[in-house]
Each structure stands twice: as structure tokens, then as C-alpha cells.
Design a protein around this motif. Structure first.
Motif, PDB file in Angstrom:
ATOM      1  N   GLY A 361       0.865  -1.171  -0.064  1.00 49.87           N
ATOM      2  CA  GLY A 361      -0.101  -0.242   0.080  1.00 49.87           C
ATOM      3  C   GLY A 361       0.693   1.202  -0.001  1.00 49.87           C
ATOM      4  O   GLY A 361       0.435   2.055  -0.823  1.00 49.87           O
ATOM      5  N   THR A 362       1.909   1.274   0.948  1.00 49.23           N
ATOM      6  CA  THR A 362       2.490   2.649   0.868  1.00 49.23           C
ATOM      7  C   THR A 362       4.111   2.193   1.025  1.00 49.23           C
ATOM      8  O   THR A 362       4.456   0.837   1.399  1.00 49.23           O
ATOM      9  CB  THR A 362       2.039   3.263   2.222  1.00 49.23           C
ATOM     10  N   GLU A 363       4.880   3.306   0.621  1.00 46.80           N
ATOM     11  CA  GLU A 363       6.369   2.757   0.772  1.00 46.80           C
ATOM     12  C   GLU A 363       6.696   2.468   2.180  1.00 46.80           C
ATOM     13  O   GLU A 363       7.669   1.971   2.279  1.00 46.80           O
ATOM     14  CB  GLU A 363       7.072   4.157   0.148  1.00 46.80           C
ATOM     15  N   GLU A 364       6.398   3.250   3.188  1.00 45.07           N
ATOM     16  CA  GLU A 364       6.663   2.968   4.378  1.00 45.07           C
ATOM     17  C   GLU A 364       6.710   1.599   4.923  1.00 45.07           C
ATOM     18  O   GLU A 364       7.081   1.290   5.799  1.00 45.07           O
ATOM     19  CB  GLU A 364       5.926   4.145   5.350  1.00 45.07           C
ATOM     20  N   ASN A 367       8.995  -0.696   3.166  1.00 49.21           N
ATOM     21  CA  ASN A 367      10.169  -0.517   3.761  1.00 49.21           C
ATOM     22  C   ASN A 367      10.326  -1.197   5.288  1.00 49.21           C
ATOM     23  O   ASN A 367      11.311  -1.918   5.531  1.00 49.21           O
ATOM     24  CB  ASN A 367      10.609   0.967   3.913  1.00 49.21           C
ATOM     25  N   ARG A 368       9.220  -1.187   5.944  1.00 47.89           N
ATOM     26  CA  ARG A 368       9.266  -1.804   7.247  1.00 47.89           C
ATOM     27  C   ARG A 368       9.321  -3.404   7.073  1.00 47.89           C
ATOM     28  O   ARG A 368       9.933  -4.024   7.789  1.00 47.89           O
ATOM     29  CB  ARG A 368       7.902  -1.368   8.073  1.00 47.89           C
ATOM     30  N   LEU A 369       8.568  -3.889   6.093  1.00 49.95           N
ATOM     31  CA  LEU A 369       8.497  -5.106   6.073  1.00 49.95           C
ATOM     32  C   LEU A 369       9.854  -5.676   5.344  1.00 49.95           C
ATOM     33  O   LEU A 369      10.438  -6.741   5.927  1.00 49.95           O
ATOM     34  CB  LEU A 369       7.442  -5.516   4.711  1.00 49.95           C
ATOM     35  N   LEU A 370      10.573  -4.918   4.488  1.00 47.38           N
ATOM     36  CA  LEU A 370      11.828  -5.328   4.170  1.00 47.38           C
ATOM     37  C   LEU A 370      12.799  -5.118   5.063  1.00 47.38           C
ATOM     38  O   LEU A 370      13.653  -6.278   5.424  1.00 47.38           O
ATOM     39  CB  LEU A 370      12.300  -4.208   2.861  1.00 47.38           C
ATOM     40  N   GLN A 371      12.758  -4.415   5.989  1.00 37.70           N
ATOM     41  CA  GLN A 371      13.628  -4.202   7.345  1.00 37.70           C
ATOM     42  C   GLN A 371      13.762  -5.314   8.077  1.00 37.70           C
ATOM     43  O   GLN A 371      14.671  -6.216   8.324  1.00 37.70           O
ATOM     44  CB  GLN A 371      13.243  -2.935   8.011  1.00 37.70           C
ATOM     45  N   HIS A 372      12.260  -5.854   8.348  1.00 36.46           N
ATOM     46  CA  HIS A 372      12.275  -7.083   9.033  1.00 36.46           C
ATOM     47  C   HIS A 372      12.603  -8.351   8.225  1.00 36.46           C
ATOM     48  O   HIS A 372      13.365  -9.507   8.855  1.00 36.46           O
ATOM     49  CB  HIS A 372      10.777  -7.408   9.568  1.00 36.46           C
ATOM     50  N   LEU A 373      12.351  -8.343   7.179  1.00 37.38           N
ATOM     51  CA  LEU A 373      12.542  -9.599   6.298  1.00 37.38           C
ATOM     52  C   LEU A 373      13.988  -9.760   6.256  1.00 37.38           C
ATOM     53  O   LEU A 373      14.662 -11.087   6.188  1.00 37.38           O
ATOM     54  CB  LEU A 373      11.903  -9.437   4.839  1.00 37.38           C
ATOM     55  N   GLN A 374      14.812  -8.860   6.116  1.00 35.22           N
ATOM     56  CA  GLN A 374      16.219  -9.017   5.914  1.00 35.22           C
ATOM     57  C   GLN A 374      16.906  -8.987   7.393  1.00 35.22           C
ATOM     58  O   GLN A 374      17.651 -10.044   7.624  1.00 35.22           O
ATOM     59  CB  GLN A 374      16.772  -7.775   5.350  1.00 35.22           C
ATOM     60  N   ASN A 375      16.469  -8.074   8.105  1.00 31.80           N
ATOM     61  CA  ASN A 375      17.422  -7.671   9.552  1.00 31.80           C
ATOM     62  C   ASN A 375      17.000  -8.290  10.572  1.00 31.80           C
ATOM     63  O   ASN A 375      17.643  -8.690  11.460  1.00 31.80           O
ATOM     64  CB  ASN A 375      17.534  -6.249   9.447  1.00 31.80           C
ATOM     65  N   THR A 376      15.676  -8.776  10.583  1.00 30.56           N
ATOM     66  CA  THR A 376      15.244  -9.394  11.754  1.00 30.56           C
ATOM     67  C   THR A 376      15.160 -10.950  11.624  1.00 30.56           C
ATOM     68  O   THR A 376      15.400 -11.621  12.403  1.00 30.56           O
ATOM     69  CB  THR A 376      13.742  -8.812  11.968  1.00 30.56           C
ATOM     70  N   ILE A 414       1.907   0.934 -10.958  1.00 28.45           N
ATOM     71  CA  ILE A 414       3.143   0.542  -9.834  1.00 28.45           C
ATOM     72  C   ILE A 414       2.637   1.324  -8.455  1.00 28.45           C
ATOM     73  O   ILE A 414       2.940   2.515  -8.608  1.00 28.45           O
ATOM     74  CB  ILE A 414       4.382   1.016 -10.457  1.00 28.45           C
ATOM     75  N   SER A 415       2.091   0.634  -7.521  1.00 30.55           N
ATOM     76  CA  SER A 415       1.996   1.054  -6.306  1.00 30.55           C
ATOM     77  C   SER A 415       3.022   1.629  -5.779  1.00 30.55           C
ATOM     78  O   SER A 415       4.124   1.029  -5.948  1.00 30.55           O
ATOM     79  CB  SER A 415       0.923   0.006  -5.535  1.00 30.55           C
ATOM     80  N   PRO A 416       3.137   2.593  -4.783  1.00 27.58           N
ATOM     81  CA  PRO A 416       4.361   2.967  -4.105  1.00 27.58           C
ATOM     82  C   PRO A 416       4.857   2.033  -2.920  1.00 27.58           C
ATOM     83  O   PRO A 416       5.858   2.126  -2.612  1.00 27.58           O
ATOM     84  CB  PRO A 416       3.972   4.206  -3.242  1.00 27.58           C
ATOM     85  N   GLY A 417       3.851   1.057  -2.487  1.00 23.61           N
ATOM     86  CA  GLY A 417       4.030  -0.211  -1.806  1.00 23.61           C
ATOM     87  C   GLY A 417       4.400  -1.472  -2.157  1.00 23.61           C
ATOM     88  O   GLY A 417       4.600  -2.232  -1.452  1.00 23.61           O
ATOM     89  N   ILE A 418       4.481  -1.451  -3.413  1.00 23.07           N
ATOM     90  CA  ILE A 418       4.833  -3.086  -4.215  1.00 23.07           C
ATOM     91  C   ILE A 418       6.247  -3.309  -3.807  1.00 23.07           C
ATOM     92  O   ILE A 418       7.308  -2.639  -4.155  1.00 23.07           O
ATOM     93  CB  ILE A 418       4.962  -2.882  -5.686  1.00 23.07           C
TER      94      ILE A 418
END
Length: 458
Positions: A361-364, A367-376, A414-418
Motif C-alpha cells: 500500500g505505502t512505501e513506509e 520498507n518496514r516489511l523489508l527491514q524485518h525480512l532482511q534484518n530481523t 506501480i503502487s508505492p508499496g509494491i
């Protein structure tokens, strides 16, 4: 020593007839008629690869030798003039300079042509060099291109900004799903190319290549298709495309360690692109290194197996993500708008590909999902590109599609949250899925801890 070299070349000359222009047409004919038998290539890409000529090493090695020379010798001075005149060429194992043709690179091209079902191929230094060289060869100054609105950001920038400025070549972008819109956009006497991606980056829409081919034939233009996302899965040339381009850096390489491209198409086109006076490849010089070509040639036999593995893992993730309530884009899902189309044009047994997208849905949120997928949880890596054995993830709107304007992104869907994922196959499915679920749980925990105005739900 001189006699040994001469006799070795004479032996090769007997095996290969001379082409009329010293180019690749006779090589392609030999491949089509002799290597496969019965004058017909197999339709399955894996079978076609296995049926292509195997190049042995100079001393009988099961792997071909690497011809690392930049320039090549001849036995008689007159031979050099004949080569530059086009009377002798790579079809008879006469080589001049590796910017023109190199034996190792030419062997990789032969394999890629077999895989895609084209007469010939040429390997380049990058995917963008392959795309730009083809378009500059096919489009003269002032001509016109009809292209999909859904393209990789770099290709969109080439078509919308660079080619108009540098060559006066302009592009009309259309919804590639709307065949009538494609037909209407073709300008009589001006349009030279219809351009599309088999599976678009990053929205994963699928082009109806047979329908586009019919329009191209009707209008007398060339259909050029970027098959980077779907090697082996779809064979555009067998469906009517005139030219197939690849960023070989991606799935074909598979190691995220090589930058390379390829052009697969008619031998007449490849020979024209290597013309001394007017050839885009010859004069722009996007040359592939022979050592890179050797490495890629060793990886090609495993490509069908790797594509199956990517697709199986991606399909499993897509089904499970959907059950979690996520907005998943994957052509292998029955609710994808192009699910039936992909099944109708794809080669049986290879799945729906290793690319999927999750719209947060949103870029924020993305990015939060990406943060957890890689770093958590260590599910994957935040990186652009695709085709690696680890899962690579990025928020497309702000990265690989950043060349597009906000309006262009909206038109392309292209949604900002894709979050685009190139799904890897390392580790076990259950191990990786547990990591994904933990990342989702971490996102939900973050959301619960936020003030109401800032919170969100997965």
C-alpha cells in the motif's frame, strides 16, 4: 608449429561451408539442420539446449576452451583482406578481433539461439546494451516505436528520454493488453518496432505475444520482446516475436556476479548489426568478455532446473501469502488476470516463474516489511536485480522504477508499496516460510505500538 595450426584450420574449413558474407547464416543453418536432425529444432528449451552443438576443449576437454585473445593471426597476409571484405568469417573459424566475433562468445550465442529457437544470437556486455543496440539498429532517425506502458525503468528512460534526444526516435506507450490500442498506435511509414516484456517489471503482467505478433505482421513492423523474467518458461520467438532480448545478468546467470546481455533473432539482423559501416554492435562495441561467456555457457545446462526451483518456491509462497491476507501479485495464482494467458503461451513443466510482488500500500509499510525480512528474520536480501539463489527484495517504485514519473507509475499500475521479490531456492521451504511469518508478526507488533494516526495493519 605453423603447419599444425594450418592443418587444424583446414580441418575446420571442410566441416563448415562458407557463408556468402562471412557471417552467421550458414552457422545457423548447420545448427538447425545438422545438430538436431530431421531439420527441426525441439520446441522444449531444455531439449533444444541439449541438442545444440557441444563445443569441446582444444585438447579434448569436456568443457570448451576459453579463447581469451583480443586479436587473431592468419597464415597468409592475403587472408586478412578477405576477412575484412566479408569473404571469410566466423562460419569458417576465421576471426579478426574479439570486438567483432570471439569463438567462446559465439559458442554461448549458439546455445542461447538454440534455447530461444532463433537462427542466431549475439552476446553483449549488459542487458541495456542489448536493448539499445537492437532499437538503434532497427530504428532510423525520426522513426517511431510502440511500447508497453509497463517496462523496466531503464528501458522506459531509454525510450522516453534518451532516444528522442539522441536519435529523434519517439515512442508511444500503450496498454499492451489492448491489442486494438497497439494496432491504432502504429504509424504508417514511421513505426519500426513494437516493444514489450514477456512478464513486466515489476507488475508481472503478461504480454499476449501471439496477438502482438499478428499486429506486427499486419503492419510490417518488428516485434521485440524482453524475456528476462521468463527464460525457458516462455519462448517468444516460437510464438511469433522477431527479436528476443535478455539481461543475462539475471536468471540465466543465476549467481548475481555477472553483467551481460543477449540478442536472439534472425541471422540477417545479427549480421547487419555487425556490419563494418552501419552495425550498431560493431560500432557501439558492447563486447562480452570471453571469460564471462565461458562461465555463462557452463551455467546454461542448469537453467531449466533452476527455473523450476524458482517457480515452485514462488508458487508456494504466493499461495501462503494470499492466505495471510496479503495482496499478492503472481501469475501462477488463478486470480491473476493473466493466469490463463501465461498457461496458454508457456512451455509445459516450468511453472509461472520466480518473480512475485506483495503490495503493502505505502512505501513506509513496504520498507518496514523489508527491514524485518532482511534484518530481523534473514528471509532475504534487500537488493535490486533478480535470479539469485537467495531471495532478493526491493520496493520498486523508489528503486528499479524510479526513472518513471509519478503519472507513469500510476498508468503502469506501480503502487508505492509494491515489494518485488525474486524468489530464491536456498534453504528449505518451511525454514524460509517461518522466517517470513516472523517478519509479518514483527510488522504487526510495530503497528500495534504506533500512535493510531500512524499505525497500519498487514
Amino acid at each position: 608449429m605453423a603447419e599444425a595450426v594450418h592443418s587444424r584450420r583446414v580441418d575446420k574449413l571442410i566441416k563448415k561451408p562458407l557463408g556468402s558474407n562471412g557471417g552467421l547464416k550458414e552457422e545457423a543453418t548447420e545448427e538447425k539442420q545438422g545438430a538436431v536432425g530431421m531439420g527441426k529444432r525441439p520446441a522444449d528449451p531444455a531439449e533444444a539446449l541439449a541438442s545444440s552443438r557441444h563445443e569441446f576443449g582444444e585438447h579434448g576437454g569436456v568443457n570448451m576452451s576459453i579463447e581469451a585473445s583480443a586479436t587473431f593471426t592468419v597464415m597468409e597476409p592475403e587472408t586478412m583482406g578477405k576477412m575484412f571484405a566479408g569473404e571469410l568469417g566466423p562460419d569458417r573459424d576465421f576471426f579478426i578481433y574479439s570486438r567483432h566475433f570471439n569463438p567462446t562468445v559465439l559458442n554461448l550465442a549458439r546455445q542461447l539461439a538454440a534455447m530461444e529457437g532463433t537462427e542466431a544470437a549475439y552476446c553483449t556486455a549488459s542487458g541495456m546494451s542489448a536493448i539499445s543496440s537492437v532499437l538503434l539498429q532497427l530504428c532510423s532517425a525520426g522513426s517511431h516505436i510502440v511500447a508497453s506502458t509497463r517496462l523496466y525503468g531503464g528501458t522506459h528512460a531509454l525510450l522516453s528520454s534518451f532516444l528522442p534526444r539522441a536519435a529523434g526516435v519517439r515512442t508511444t506507450f500503450v496498454d499492451i493488453d489492448d491489442v486494438e490500442a497497439v494496432r491504432a498506435a502504429v504509424r504508417e511509414g514511421e513505426t519500426r518496432v513494437i516493444y514489450a516484456e514477456t512478464m513486466s517489471n515489476p507488475t508481472l503482467t503478461v504480454a499476449d505475444i501471439p496477438a502482438l505478433s499478428a499486429v506486427a505482421r499486419e503492419k510490417g513492423v518488428m516485434l521485440v520482446v524482453d524475456n528476462t523474467f521468463t527464460p525457458v518458461i516462455v519462448s517468444p520467438a516460437r510464438l511469433g516475436a522477431d527479436v528476443v532480448v535478455h539481461s543475462v545478468s539475471k536468471f540465466i546467470s543465476g549467481g548475481a556476479d555477472i553483467i551481460a546481455g543477449a540478442i536472439c533473432g534472425p541471422a540477417s539482423l545479427v549480421n547487419a548489426m555487425m556490419d563494418l559501416q552501419n552495425g550498431a554492435l560493431m560500432l557501439l562495441g558492447p563486447t562480452m568478455n570471453a571469460k564471462v561467456a565461458f562461465e555463462l555457457s557452463e551455467r546454461l545446462p542448469h537453467l531449466p532446473l533452476r527455473m523450476k526451483a524458482h517457480g515452485e518456491r514462488a508458487a508456494a509462497y504466493a499461495e501462503r501469502m494470499k492466505k495471510l491476507g496479503l495482496r499478492v501479485i503472481y501469475p501462477g495464482l488463478a486470480d491473476h488476470p493473466h493466469h490463463r494467458l501465461l498457461r496458454s503461451i508457456s512451455n509445459a513443466g516450468y511453472g509461472a516463474g520466480g518473480m512475485l510482488a506483495v503490495d503493502m500500500g505505502t512505501e513506509e509499510r513496504a520498507n518496514r516489511l523489508l527491514q524485518h525480512l532482511q534484518n530481523t528474520t534473514q528471509f532475504g536480501l534487500i537488493a535490486v536485480s533478480l535470479g539469485y539463489y537467495e531471495t532478493l527484495m526491493s520496493c520498486s517504485g523508489s528503486t528499479t522504477s524510479s526513472e518513471l514519473t509519478e503519472r507513469d507509475k500510476e498508468i503502469a499500475g506501480i503502487s508505492p508499496g509494491i515489494v518485488r521479490m525474486s524468489v530464491g531456492y536456498s534453504g528449505s521451504l518451511e525454514q524460509r516460510w517461518a522466517q517470513f511469518e516472523r517478519a509479518i508478526a514483527a510488522c504487526e507488533k510495530d503497528s500495534a505500538a504506533m500512535p493510531p494516526a500512524l499505525s497500519y495493519s498487514i
